[in-house]
Motif scaffolding. Structure first.
Motif, PDB file in Angstrom:
ATOM      1  N   PRO A  61      18.123   1.773  -9.790  1.00  0.00           N
ATOM      2  CA  PRO A  61      17.110   2.396  -8.937  1.00  0.00           C
ATOM      3  C   PRO A  61      16.964   3.876  -9.262  1.00  0.00           C
ATOM      4  O   PRO A  61      17.940   4.565  -9.520  1.00  0.00           O
ATOM      5  N   ALA A  62      15.713   4.361  -9.259  1.00  0.00           N
ATOM      6  CA  ALA A  62      15.434   5.734  -9.643  1.00  0.00           C
ATOM      7  C   ALA A  62      15.038   6.621  -8.465  1.00  0.00           C
ATOM      8  O   ALA A  62      15.261   7.811  -8.483  1.00  0.00           O
ATOM      9  N   VAL A  63      14.440   6.051  -7.437  1.00  0.00           N
ATOM     10  CA  VAL A  63      13.946   6.795  -6.285  1.00  0.00           C
ATOM     11  C   VAL A  63      14.619   6.215  -5.051  1.00  0.00           C
ATOM     12  O   VAL A  63      14.685   5.000  -4.904  1.00  0.00           O
ATOM     13  N   PRO A  64      15.104   7.032  -4.126  1.00  0.00           N
ATOM     14  CA  PRO A  64      15.799   6.477  -2.967  1.00  0.00           C
ATOM     15  C   PRO A  64      14.899   5.690  -2.019  1.00  0.00           C
ATOM     16  O   PRO A  64      15.323   4.685  -1.470  1.00  0.00           O
ATOM     17  N   PHE A  65      13.661   6.132  -1.814  1.00  0.00           N
ATOM     18  CA  PHE A  65      12.836   5.496  -0.788  1.00  0.00           C
ATOM     19  C   PHE A  65      11.362   5.567  -1.149  1.00  0.00           C
ATOM     20  O   PHE A  65      10.869   6.606  -1.562  1.00  0.00           O
ATOM     21  N   VAL A  66      10.674   4.432  -0.995  1.00  0.00           N
ATOM     22  CA  VAL A  66       9.222   4.373  -1.170  1.00  0.00           C
ATOM     23  C   VAL A  66       8.658   3.615   0.020  1.00  0.00           C
ATOM     24  O   VAL A  66       9.183   2.563   0.387  1.00  0.00           O
ATOM     25  N   GLU A  67       7.607   4.158   0.624  1.00  0.00           N
ATOM     26  CA  GLU A  67       6.945   3.508   1.754  1.00  0.00           C
ATOM     27  C   GLU A  67       5.490   3.265   1.391  1.00  0.00           C
ATOM     28  O   GLU A  67       4.803   4.164   0.926  1.00  0.00           O
ATOM     29  N   VAL A  68       5.041   2.028   1.599  1.00  0.00           N
ATOM     30  CA  VAL A  68       3.643   1.663   1.384  1.00  0.00           C
ATOM     31  C   VAL A  68       3.097   1.181   2.719  1.00  0.00           C
ATOM     32  O   VAL A  68       3.667   0.267   3.315  1.00  0.00           O
ATOM     33  N   VAL A  69       2.036   1.799   3.196  1.00  0.00           N
ATOM     34  CA  VAL A  69       1.415   1.410   4.456  1.00  0.00           C
ATOM     35  C   VAL A  69       0.160   0.615   4.129  1.00  0.00           C
ATOM     36  O   VAL A  69      -0.735   1.115   3.453  1.00  0.00           O
ATOM     37  N   VAL A  70       0.117  -0.619   4.596  1.00  0.00           N
ATOM     38  CA  VAL A  70      -1.038  -1.490   4.367  1.00  0.00           C
ATOM     39  C   VAL A  70      -1.969  -1.365   5.571  1.00  0.00           C
ATOM     40  O   VAL A  70      -1.549  -1.601   6.702  1.00  0.00           O
ATOM     41  N   VAL A  71      -3.198  -0.991   5.306  1.00  0.00           N
ATOM     42  CA  VAL A  71      -4.208  -0.880   6.356  1.00  0.00           C
ATOM     43  C   VAL A  71      -5.278  -1.915   6.051  1.00  0.00           C
ATOM     44  O   VAL A  71      -5.937  -1.846   5.031  1.00  0.00           O
ATOM     45  N   GLY A  72      -5.403  -2.908   6.917  1.00  0.00           N
ATOM     46  CA  GLY A  72      -6.360  -3.986   6.703  1.00  0.00           C
ATOM     47  C   GLY A  72      -5.637  -5.255   6.288  1.00  0.00           C
ATOM     48  O   GLY A  72      -4.414  -5.289   6.143  1.00  0.00           O
ATOM     49  N   ALA A  73      -6.424  -6.299   6.125  1.00  0.00           N
ATOM     50  CA  ALA A  73      -5.880  -7.615   5.792  1.00  0.00           C
ATOM     51  C   ALA A  73      -5.242  -7.611   4.403  1.00  0.00           C
ATOM     52  O   ALA A  73      -5.718  -6.948   3.491  1.00  0.00           O
ATOM     53  N   LEU A  74      -4.173  -8.358   4.276  1.00  0.00           N
ATOM     54  CA  LEU A  74      -3.539  -8.578   2.981  1.00  0.00           C
ATOM     55  C   LEU A  74      -3.853 -10.023   2.615  1.00  0.00           C
ATOM     56  O   LEU A  74      -3.061 -10.934   2.806  1.00  0.00           O
ATOM     57  N   ASP A  75      -5.077 -10.206   2.135  1.00  0.00           N
ATOM     58  CA  ASP A  75      -5.570 -11.539   1.824  1.00  0.00           C
ATOM     59  C   ASP A  75      -6.128 -11.557   0.410  1.00  0.00           C
ATOM     60  O   ASP A  75      -6.043 -10.558  -0.305  1.00  0.00           O
ATOM     61  N   ALA A  76      -6.681 -12.681   0.014  1.00  0.00           N
ATOM     62  CA  ALA A  76      -7.159 -12.856  -1.368  1.00  0.00           C
ATOM     63  C   ALA A  76      -8.149 -11.763  -1.782  1.00  0.00           C
ATOM     64  O   ALA A  76      -8.141 -11.323  -2.922  1.00  0.00           O
ATOM     65  N   ALA A  77      -8.984 -11.317  -0.853  1.00  0.00           N
ATOM     66  CA  ALA A  77      -9.968 -10.283  -1.180  1.00  0.00           C
ATOM     67  C   ALA A  77      -9.301  -8.937  -1.461  1.00  0.00           C
ATOM     68  O   ALA A  77      -9.798  -8.148  -2.267  1.00  0.00           O
ATOM     69  N   ALA A  78      -8.186  -8.668  -0.817  1.00  0.00           N
ATOM     70  CA  ALA A  78      -7.501  -7.379  -0.974  1.00  0.00           C
ATOM     71  C   ALA A  78      -6.459  -7.378  -2.092  1.00  0.00           C
ATOM     72  O   ALA A  78      -5.992  -6.312  -2.487  1.00  0.00           O
ATOM     73  N   ILE A  79      -6.097  -8.539  -2.582  1.00  0.00           N
ATOM     74  CA  ILE A  79      -5.006  -8.634  -3.561  1.00  0.00           C
ATOM     75  C   ILE A  79      -5.236  -7.808  -4.825  1.00  0.00           C
ATOM     76  O   ILE A  79      -4.316  -7.103  -5.254  1.00  0.00           O
ATOM     77  N   PRO A  80      -6.414  -7.838  -5.449  1.00  0.00           N
ATOM     78  CA  PRO A  80      -6.561  -7.036  -6.675  1.00  0.00           C
ATOM     79  C   PRO A  80      -6.240  -5.558  -6.456  1.00  0.00           C
ATOM     80  O   PRO A  80      -5.549  -4.938  -7.269  1.00  0.00           O
ATOM     81  N   ARG A  81      -6.671  -4.989  -5.358  1.00  0.00           N
ATOM     82  CA  ARG A  81      -6.432  -3.578  -5.051  1.00  0.00           C
ATOM     83  C   ARG A  81      -4.975  -3.344  -4.661  1.00  0.00           C
ATOM     84  O   ARG A  81      -4.332  -2.413  -5.141  1.00  0.00           O
TER      85      ARG A  81
END
Length: 142
Positions: A7-27
């Motif tokens: 591991p190179a970085v102690p902490f990474v946070e990703v905040v998902v805003v909106g649906a995590l569905d097939a339409a959002a997957i590419p992004r």
């Protein structure tokens, strides 16, 4: 484990805003894979603002879990609604993916206290402080 896989970085946070569905997957695939490529010790995906999750979203989360785990880190899904918990259980990945509730009074560091954290501009922002990187999605306009 080779030194390049540590591991190179102690902490990474990703905040998902909106649906995590097939339409959002590419992004979202790009965002989550970029965050996992940092080889964090601990990666948190905040799903408090994610109203829906489908099979494609679950597959993406499992894929990111594998990538983080293979580099010696761990992935935690935080702030999920009871509906999202049930979907993980139905998909039988609830014992693979680590989950945690959102702590009372928690505000991600990139949000101002008392705001929803959503902005008018579309896109992705990144905030880096010392050895900590936080990624988040800004709400799309429209």
């Amino acid at each position: 484990m080779p030194a390049t896989d540590m591991p190179a970085v102690p902490f990474v946070e990703v905040v998902v805003v909106g649906a995590l569905d097939a339409a959002a997957i590419p992004r979202m695939r790009v965002q989550l894979e970029d965050a996992a490529a940092l080889r964090p010790v601990h990666m948190v995906v905040d799903l408090a603002d994610c109203p829906r999750l489908d099979a494609a979203g679950i597959d993406l989360l499992v894929s990111v879990h594998r990538a983080v785990w293979s580099s010696g880190g761990r992935l935690t899904l935080r702030g999920m609604s009871s509906r999202l918990y049930r979907l993980l259980a139905l998909a039988r990945v609830d014992r693979v993916l680590q989950t945690a509730p959102t702590p009372a009074g928690y505000e991600p560091r990139h949000r101002s206290p008392g705001t929803s954290g959503r902005t008018e501009a579309a896109g992705t922002e990144c905030s880096q402080r010392d050895d900590e990187v936080r990624w988040w999605e800004t709400a799309a306009t429209g």
